[in-house]
Design a protein around this motif. Structure first.
Motif, PDB file in Angstrom:
ATOM      1  N   ALA A  25       0.840  -1.210   0.000  1.00 29.92           N
ATOM      2  CA  ALA A  25       0.000   0.000   0.000  1.00 29.92           C
ATOM      3  C   ALA A  25       0.872   1.256   0.000  1.00 29.92           C
ATOM      4  CB  ALA A  25      -0.944  -0.016   1.195  1.00 29.92           C
ATOM      5  N   ALA A  26       1.939   1.259   0.781  1.00 28.51           N
ATOM      6  CA  ALA A  26       2.833   2.417   0.826  1.00 28.51           C
ATOM      7  C   ALA A  26       3.547   2.626  -0.504  1.00 28.51           C
ATOM      8  CB  ALA A  26       3.852   2.247   1.952  1.00 28.51           C
ATOM      9  N   THR A  27       3.963   1.536  -1.136  1.00 29.14           N
ATOM     10  CA  THR A  27       4.669   1.639  -2.419  1.00 29.14           C
ATOM     11  C   THR A  27       3.760   2.220  -3.492  1.00 29.14           C
ATOM     12  OG1 THR A  27       6.074  -0.226  -1.820  1.00 29.14           O
ATOM     13  CG2 THR A  27       5.955   0.341  -4.165  1.00 29.14           C
ATOM     14  N   ILE A  28       2.529   1.731  -3.564  1.00 34.22           N
ATOM     15  CA  ILE A  28       1.607   2.211  -4.594  1.00 34.22           C
ATOM     16  C   ILE A  28       1.195   3.650  -4.298  1.00 34.22           C
ATOM     17  CG2 ILE A  28      -0.823   1.713  -4.068  1.00 34.22           C
ATOM     18  CD1 ILE A  28       1.060   0.846  -7.194  1.00 34.22           C
ATOM     19  N   THR A  29       1.049   3.997  -3.009  1.00 38.46           N
ATOM     20  CA  THR A  29       0.728   5.371  -2.627  1.00 38.46           C
ATOM     21  C   THR A  29       1.867   6.303  -3.023  1.00 38.46           C
ATOM     22  OG1 THR A  29      -0.661   4.620  -0.797  1.00 38.46           O
ATOM     23  CG2 THR A  29       0.158   6.883  -0.694  1.00 38.46           C
ATOM     24  N   LEU A  85       5.216 -14.704  -5.744  1.00 35.30           N
ATOM     25  CA  LEU A  85       5.347 -14.861  -7.201  1.00 35.30           C
ATOM     26  C   LEU A  85       5.080 -13.545  -7.924  1.00 35.30           C
ATOM     27  CD1 LEU A  85       3.629 -18.347  -7.617  1.00 35.30           C
ATOM     28  CD2 LEU A  85       6.084 -17.821  -7.786  1.00 35.30           C
ATOM     29  N   LEU A  86       4.083 -12.796  -7.457  1.00 36.87           N
ATOM     30  CA  LEU A  86       3.810 -11.477  -8.051  1.00 36.87           C
ATOM     31  C   LEU A  86       5.018 -10.555  -7.884  1.00 36.87           C
ATOM     32  CD1 LEU A  86       0.146 -10.904  -6.847  1.00 36.87           C
ATOM     33  CD2 LEU A  86       0.898 -10.973  -9.226  1.00 36.87           C
ATOM     34  N   MET A  87       5.628 -10.599  -6.708  1.00 29.61           N
ATOM     35  CA  MET A  87       6.786  -9.750  -6.464  1.00 29.61           C
ATOM     36  C   MET A  87       7.994 -10.189  -7.305  1.00 29.61           C
ATOM     37  SD  MET A  87       5.998  -7.253  -4.662  1.00 29.61           S
ATOM     38  CE  MET A  87       4.270  -6.959  -4.386  1.00 29.61           C
ATOM     39  N   LEU A  88       8.108 -11.484  -7.572  1.00 27.50           N
ATOM     40  CA  LEU A  88       9.167 -11.938  -8.485  1.00 27.50           C
ATOM     41  C   LEU A  88       8.921 -11.418  -9.900  1.00 27.50           C
ATOM     42  CD1 LEU A  88       9.926 -15.618  -7.397  1.00 27.50           C
ATOM     43  CD2 LEU A  88      11.289 -13.550  -6.989  1.00 27.50           C
ATOM     44  N   PHE A  89       7.656 -11.402 -10.325  1.00 26.54           N
ATOM     45  CA  PHE A  89       7.322 -10.805 -11.621  1.00 26.54           C
ATOM     46  C   PHE A  89       7.695  -9.327 -11.610  1.00 26.54           C
ATOM     47  CE2 PHE A  89       4.329  -8.258 -14.098  1.00 26.54           C
ATOM     48  CZ  PHE A  89       4.582  -8.747 -15.372  1.00 26.54           C
ATOM     49  N   GLY A  90       7.326  -8.620 -10.536  1.00 29.03           N
ATOM     50  CA  GLY A  90       7.678  -7.204 -10.412  1.00 29.03           C
ATOM     51  C   GLY A  90       9.184  -7.003 -10.405  1.00 29.03           C
ATOM     52  N   LEU A  91       9.903  -7.896  -9.748  1.00 27.46           N
ATOM     53  CA  LEU A  91      11.364  -7.824  -9.713  1.00 27.46           C
ATOM     54  C   LEU A  91      11.942  -7.965 -11.118  1.00 27.46           C
ATOM     55  CD1 LEU A  91      14.106  -7.851  -8.185  1.00 27.46           C
ATOM     56  CD2 LEU A  91      13.784 -10.312  -7.925  1.00 27.46           C
ATOM     57  N   HIS A  97      13.396  -2.972 -16.727  1.00 19.93           N
ATOM     58  CA  HIS A  97      13.239  -1.533 -16.919  1.00 19.93           C
ATOM     59  C   HIS A  97      14.526  -0.787 -16.551  1.00 19.93           C
ATOM     60  CE1 HIS A  97      10.641   2.306 -16.114  1.00 19.93           C
ATOM     61  NE2 HIS A  97      11.460   2.443 -17.142  1.00 19.93           N
ATOM     62  N   ALA A  98      15.154  -1.156 -15.445  1.00 16.76           N
ATOM     63  CA  ALA A  98      16.411  -0.505 -15.066  1.00 16.76           C
ATOM     64  C   ALA A  98      17.474  -0.735 -16.132  1.00 16.76           C
ATOM     65  CB  ALA A  98      16.884  -1.029 -13.706  1.00 16.76           C
ATOM     66  N   ASN A 151      12.539  -0.038  -7.221  1.00 20.71           N
ATOM     67  CA  ASN A 151      11.549  -1.110  -7.267  1.00 20.71           C
ATOM     68  C   ASN A 151      12.209  -2.489  -7.299  1.00 20.71           C
ATOM     69  OD1 ASN A 151       8.937  -2.180  -7.260  1.00 20.71           O
ATOM     70  ND2 ASN A 151       8.920  -2.292  -9.478  1.00 20.71           N
ATOM     71  N   VAL A 152      13.398  -2.594  -7.862  1.00 19.43           N
ATOM     72  CA  VAL A 152      14.139  -3.862  -7.802  1.00 19.43           C
ATOM     73  C   VAL A 152      14.342  -4.249  -6.338  1.00 19.43           C
ATOM     74  CG1 VAL A 152      16.397  -4.941  -8.200  1.00 19.43           C
ATOM     75  CG2 VAL A 152      15.313  -3.620 -10.031  1.00 19.43           C
ATOM     76  N   LEU A 153      14.802  -3.296  -5.543  1.00 20.32           N
ATOM     77  CA  LEU A 153      15.052  -3.573  -4.128  1.00 20.32           C
ATOM     78  C   LEU A 153      13.758  -3.881  -3.376  1.00 20.32           C
ATOM     79  CD1 LEU A 153      17.718  -0.802  -3.383  1.00 20.32           C
ATOM     80  CD2 LEU A 153      18.092  -3.213  -3.942  1.00 20.32           C
ATOM     81  N   ALA A 154      12.714  -3.085  -3.617  1.00 18.14           N
ATOM     82  CA  ALA A 154      11.441  -3.294  -2.921  1.00 18.14           C
ATOM     83  C   ALA A 154      10.831  -4.643  -3.292  1.00 18.14           C
ATOM     84  CB  ALA A 154      10.475  -2.156  -3.247  1.00 18.14           C
ATOM     85  N   SER A 155      10.823  -4.956  -4.575  1.00 15.62           N
ATOM     86  CA  SER A 155      10.227  -6.222  -5.019  1.00 15.62           C
ATOM     87  C   SER A 155      10.983  -7.421  -4.454  1.00 15.62           C
ATOM     88  CB  SER A 155      10.204  -6.303  -6.547  1.00 15.62           C
ATOM     89  OG  SER A 155       9.366  -5.317  -7.082  1.00 15.62           O
ATOM     90  N   ALA A 156      12.312  -7.339  -4.431  1.00 18.28           N
ATOM     91  CA  ALA A 156      13.111  -8.431  -3.873  1.00 18.28           C
ATOM     92  C   ALA A 156      12.820  -8.596  -2.384  1.00 18.28           C
ATOM     93  CB  ALA A 156      14.604  -8.171  -4.106  1.00 18.28           C
ATOM     94  N   PHE A 157      12.751  -7.487  -1.664  1.00 11.69           N
ATOM     95  CA  PHE A 157      12.451  -7.546  -0.235  1.00 11.69           C
ATOM     96  C   PHE A 157      11.069  -8.152   0.009  1.00 11.69           C
ATOM     97  CE2 PHE A 157      10.407  -5.525   3.454  1.00 11.69           C
ATOM     98  CZ  PHE A 157      11.202  -6.053   4.465  1.00 11.69           C
ATOM     99  N   PHE A 158      10.061  -7.681  -0.722  1.00 11.93           N
ATOM    100  CA  PHE A 158       8.705  -8.182  -0.510  1.00 11.93           C
ATOM    101  C   PHE A 158       8.570  -9.653  -0.931  1.00 11.93           C
ATOM    102  CE2 PHE A 158       7.372  -3.533  -0.856  1.00 11.93           C
ATOM    103  CZ  PHE A 158       7.307  -3.376   0.521  1.00 11.93           C
ATOM    104  N   ALA A 159       9.285 -10.066  -1.962  1.00 15.73           N
ATOM    105  CA  ALA A 159       9.276 -11.485  -2.344  1.00 15.73           C
ATOM    106  C   ALA A 159       9.875 -12.329  -1.228  1.00 15.73           C
ATOM    107  CB  ALA A 159      10.036 -11.700  -3.650  1.00 15.73           C
TER     108      ALA A 159
END
Length: 173
Positions: A25-29, A85-91, A97-98, A151-159
């Motif tokens: 929620a914080a990331t999307i906000t 799995l969603l966060m791995l897709f985001g990662l 993108h990076a 987002n690479v860092l956030a997605s990896a952490f959340f995964a």
């Protein structure tokens, strides 16, 4: 002996669901604030990177409620696994993108021209002149990382949080 999937969940799983709910929620906000308040228009890849967070918020809420309700572990663990799995897709999308921003590889052809608009003409002419936001140009960097890099860092952490919550030992107090 009860299966790991049928045992009640503990603090680790409930905490993981809470972290994922608040973090997504914080990331999307933050992304919405950068766009609508800060004026940073997202490119096609930026918008794609938001989808795991949009989907994770309700999934994490359901995982949190079911984990706190001391239900059998199958549903919350499945939801945490899905979020992982969603966060791995985001990662993967964020790494791609990076890499496009650093010109390691080419990005989507529809997304590599700069956004240049002139709102002084008529509406149809303006619509024809609007170009998509460039995916290969970072619009902002902090500590050397663009939005995609962060987002690479956030997605990896959340995964990691999601998979640890799904498959970690159910700690009980």
């Amino acid at each position: 002996m009860a299966s790991i999937l049928s045992r009640p969940l503990g603090i680790r799983q409930t905490g993981a669901a809470a972290i994922l709910l608040l973090g997504s929620a914080a990331t999307i906000t933050a992304a919405q604030l950068f766009e609508h308040v800060g004026g940073y228009l997202p490119c096609e890849l930026c918008l794609l990177q938001r989808w795991p967070y949009y989907i994770s918020v309700p999934l994490a809420l359901i995982a949190l409620v079911t984990a706190m309700g001391r239900m059998p572990a199958v549903l919350p663990r499945a939801l945490l696994t899905l979020i992982g799995l969603l966060m791995l897709f985001g990662l993967g999308t964020a790494v791609y993108h990076a890499g496009v921003e650093w010109h390691f590889w080419a990005g989507p052809t529809a997304c590599t021209t700069g956004a240049e608009t002139d709102m002084s003409g008529d509406l149809l002419a303006t619509m024809d002149a609007v170009k998509p936001v460039a995916c290969d140009q970072a619009s902002w960097r902090f500590l050397g990382l663009s939005f995609a890099g962060w987002n690479v860092l956030a997605s990896a952490f959340f995964a990691l949080v999601a998979f640890r919550g799904a498959f970690g030992r159910p700690d009980r107090v």
